[in-house]
Every structure is written in structure tokens, then in C-alpha cells.
Design a protein around this motif. Structure first.
Motif, short mmCIF file in Angstrom:
data_model
loop_
_atom_site.label_atom_id
_atom_site.label_comp_id
_atom_site.label_asym_id
_atom_site.label_seq_id
_atom_site.Cartn_x
_atom_site.Cartn_y
_atom_site.Cartn_z
N LEU A 42 51.87 94.14 40.80
CA LEU A 42 50.41 94.02 40.85
C LEU A 42 49.98 92.61 41.24
CD1 LEU A 42 49.29 96.10 37.75
CD2 LEU A 42 48.58 96.48 40.11
N HIS B 236 43.06 95.88 36.29
CA HIS B 236 44.24 96.62 35.86
C HIS B 236 45.38 95.67 35.51
CE1 HIS B 236 47.01 99.81 35.33
NE2 HIS B 236 47.74 99.48 36.36
N LEU B 237 45.54 94.65 36.32
CA LEU B 237 46.57 93.65 36.05
C LEU B 237 46.34 93.01 34.68
CD1 LEU B 237 48.92 91.83 36.78
CD2 LEU B 237 47.38 90.42 38.14
N ALA C 134 42.06 96.28 40.93
CA ALA C 134 43.46 95.87 40.77
C ALA C 134 43.59 94.70 39.80
CB ALA C 134 44.05 95.51 42.13
N THR C 135 42.64 93.78 39.89
CA THR C 135 42.68 92.61 39.01
C THR C 135 42.47 93.01 37.55
OG1 THR C 135 41.82 91.22 40.78
CG2 THR C 135 41.64 90.36 38.54
N LEU D 66 55.99 96.01 36.74
CA LEU D 66 54.71 96.49 37.24
C LEU D 66 53.73 95.34 37.40
CD1 LEU D 66 53.61 99.72 35.61
CD2 LEU D 66 51.89 98.07 36.27
N LYS E 40 48.70 94.64 27.51
CA LYS E 40 49.63 95.63 26.94
C LYS E 40 51.00 94.99 26.69
CE LYS E 40 50.44 99.83 25.63
NZ LYS E 40 49.62 100.48 24.57
N ILE E 41 51.44 94.18 27.61
CA ILE E 41 52.73 93.49 27.45
C ILE E 41 52.69 92.58 26.22
CG2 ILE E 41 54.26 91.74 28.44
CD1 ILE E 41 53.64 92.92 31.19
N LEU F 296 51.94 102.57 39.43
CA LEU F 296 51.47 101.24 39.03
C LEU F 296 50.53 101.33 37.83
CD1 LEU F 296 50.91 99.66 42.53
CD2 LEU F 296 52.53 98.88 40.81
N GLY F 297 50.27 102.53 37.37
CA GLY F 297 49.50 102.70 36.15
C GLY F 297 48.00 102.83 36.33
N PHE F 298 47.54 102.92 37.57
CA PHE F 298 46.10 103.13 37.76
C PHE F 298 45.71 104.51 37.24
CE2 PHE F 298 46.96 99.91 41.00
CZ PHE F 298 45.92 99.03 40.77
N VAL G 128 47.41 95.38 32.00
CA VAL G 128 48.87 95.43 31.89
C VAL G 128 49.37 94.21 31.12
CG1 VAL G 128 51.02 95.26 33.20
CG2 VAL G 128 49.24 96.83 33.94
N GLU G 129 48.80 93.05 31.43
CA GLU G 129 49.22 91.83 30.74
C GLU G 129 48.91 91.91 29.24
OE1 GLU G 129 47.31 89.00 33.26
OE2 GLU G 129 49.11 88.67 34.47
#
Lengths: 136, 136
Positions: free
Chosen positions: B105, A87-88, A84-85, B101, A94-95, A56-58, A91-92
Motif C-alpha cells: 500500500l 486504508h493504509l 488508499a491513504t 500489505l 491494525k498492526i 489488499l484489504g479494501f 492497516v497500520e
DNA sequence: TATGCAGCCTGTAGCCACTACAGGGTCAAG
DNA sequence: CTTGACCCTGTAGTGGCTACAGGCTGCATA
């Protein structure tokens, strides 16, 4: 179970398992007479937790915190939620970055007509400072 | 221009400029009597090319090929197109991966009710092998 | 003239999360 | 008794920088 079995059971490289032990993410297992590592179900569960988290990329440090929480069920879990939040969000972000990048690449790639490098729009676009959009 | 000016002009860290020279991405510039690096417009253009390419996520090796093409305008530019197209595909794959991912998440994060770690759905979800979907 | 400080130099080590050896020991099958 | 799979430790390499340590240069100011 020996390290090879644990490796197959969790889909983790043997070297990676030893690496996790070295950095303290997995506890050192018991050893056989031949000094082979001997794992039990607890090790397996912990390694699965680590692998799933990595998938999950942690980061390793985030996983360290998450494992710590999982080792202390009496603590407040808001820290886990915070990790987790955040990290989410990352990820967003990065997208979003990659999407912008994809758009620019698509613009660049679509322009190659297959001629000589001297006239190549791809190479030309890279030499620009990103202002190629309104330039001509 | 000295390395500090080039650094400001291109938004590149000084250490990074020296690094690029060391790995052969930038040609060694002339030196002043005091052994300071002395850059010209050609260096600046080349470094901008490199930075722009890096910003787009090309690897150093890909940039090496692209620079090589840009140094030889008489060659066929289909190689440049091939590199850029492949890179675009990789970016698209990465976006797809990250989106999956992100979805997982989001599922995990949304489940934390702020209780104790022992009951935490976040930690629980990480311990699972990813089959939490249809499990209960 | 002295002094301070910004800027430059080389060389090396650290970052992340592994991965890949080298060089050896152990164990079961044939 | 040998073969080959498996295990061990320790170290070095990956990519793409980044961060020093320890020293030199150049210019402005007191």
C-alpha cells in the motif's frame, strides 16, 4: 469464456464471481443459448482489479469507488489517493493493535508450567482484568 | 445486579450479554418477579473472562474450551496452553500478512501525483496482477 | 392518580464478504 | 444412452455481534 475458466484465470471462487455480479461489482455478462455466462477480457480485467483490491484489504464499497474512478479516466484521482491513504492508516492501526495483543499473549503463554487448570497462569491471566502486570 | 449494571460493570453491550447467554457462554441467571435477569459475582467474573479473552482475539469456541477448563480446576491445563499458543501463532501470522500489505500500500500510495484518474498510478497498480515491481 | 420515561423482556433481521448447499438443466465423451 | 463435468437459480449459513419492533415493569414527578 465461461465462469469456470474465469474462475481459474483469476483464482476466484465461482460462487464469489456470481456474488460480485449480484451486488453490482461486475456487470452481467452475455449469455449463451444454454443461459451460461460468457465473459470477455474486460470482465477478466475488472475481476482482477477487484481481487487485487480485496487482497489488499479494501472493502467492497471502497472498491466500488475505485472502479468508478477507473471507469471515468477524466475525473480527478485524488479520491483514489484518499481511499488508499485512509486504508493504509487503518492497516497500520491494525498492526499496532495486533502487536500489543501479541505482547500480552506472549506474556500469558510463557507462564504455563503444565500443571492443573486450577493453578494455570493462562486461565488465571484471562480472568484478570488486565492489571496482572503490576499485581504481584 | 440487573443486566444494565452488569453491562456498565464489564463494559459489555446489553445485547451482547443476552447473546452470550443464548449461545450458552453465560449460564442463565436467576429472574426477579418481573422476569428481569438477576446476576451475581460469579456471572460478572465469567463475563469479564469472556470479554478479556475476546479482546485478545480468541474465538467463541476457544473461549468455550477455556471456560470449561476454568470450571474444572482438576484437569490438565496443557489444553489451555495449546489454545493460547496456537492463537499467538495466528496473531503473528496476521501481523506478517498485514505488514506485507502495508508495504504494498505504501508503494501504491506514494505514487499518486494528483492528476486525472486515467493516469493514476493508484488505480493502475490495482489493475495490475501484482507484477508491477519489475514491470517497467 | 395519572403520566412519563428509563429500563427490561422476547424475537427477528441485519451487518460483511463470502461459502455451501439443494434441486435442477446442458453438453461432450465413451 | 449413460456418465460426469459443468452450469443455472435461489436460499441459508458463517462469526460475533448489533439494531430494531413491540410490549412489559418500576419509579419519580405533577
Amino acid at each position: 469464456m465461461k465462469i469456470g475458466e474465469l474462475s481459474r484465470a483469476t483464482g476466484t471462487n465461482i460462487e464469489t464471481i456470481r456474488y460480485y455480479e449480484r451486488i453490482g461489482l461486475l456487470p452481467p455478462p452475455a449469455r449463451t443459448d444454454a443461459n451460461y455466462r460468457s465473459y470477455d477480457g474486460g470482465h477478466r480485467a475488472r475481476l482482477s482489479f477487484v481481487r487485487h483490491s480485496r487482497d489488499l484489504g479494501f472493502t467492497i464499497e471502497e472498491i466500488r469507488s475505485l472502479l468508478d474512478l477507473s471507469d471515468h479516466p477524466d475525473r480527478d484521482c485524488s479520491e483514489a489517493d484518499r481511499i488508499a491513504t485512509r486504508h493504509l492508516q487503518q492497516v497500520e492501526e491494525k498492526i499496532a493493535q495486533l502487536s500489543a495483543l501479541r505482547d500480552e499473549l506472549q506474556r500469558i503463554v510463557g507462564r504455563c508450567r503444565g500443571g492443573l487448570a486450577g493453578d494455570c497462569r493462562v486461565i488465571e491471566a484471562l480472568g484478570d482484568h488486565g492489571q496482572c502486570e503490576g499485581a504481584h
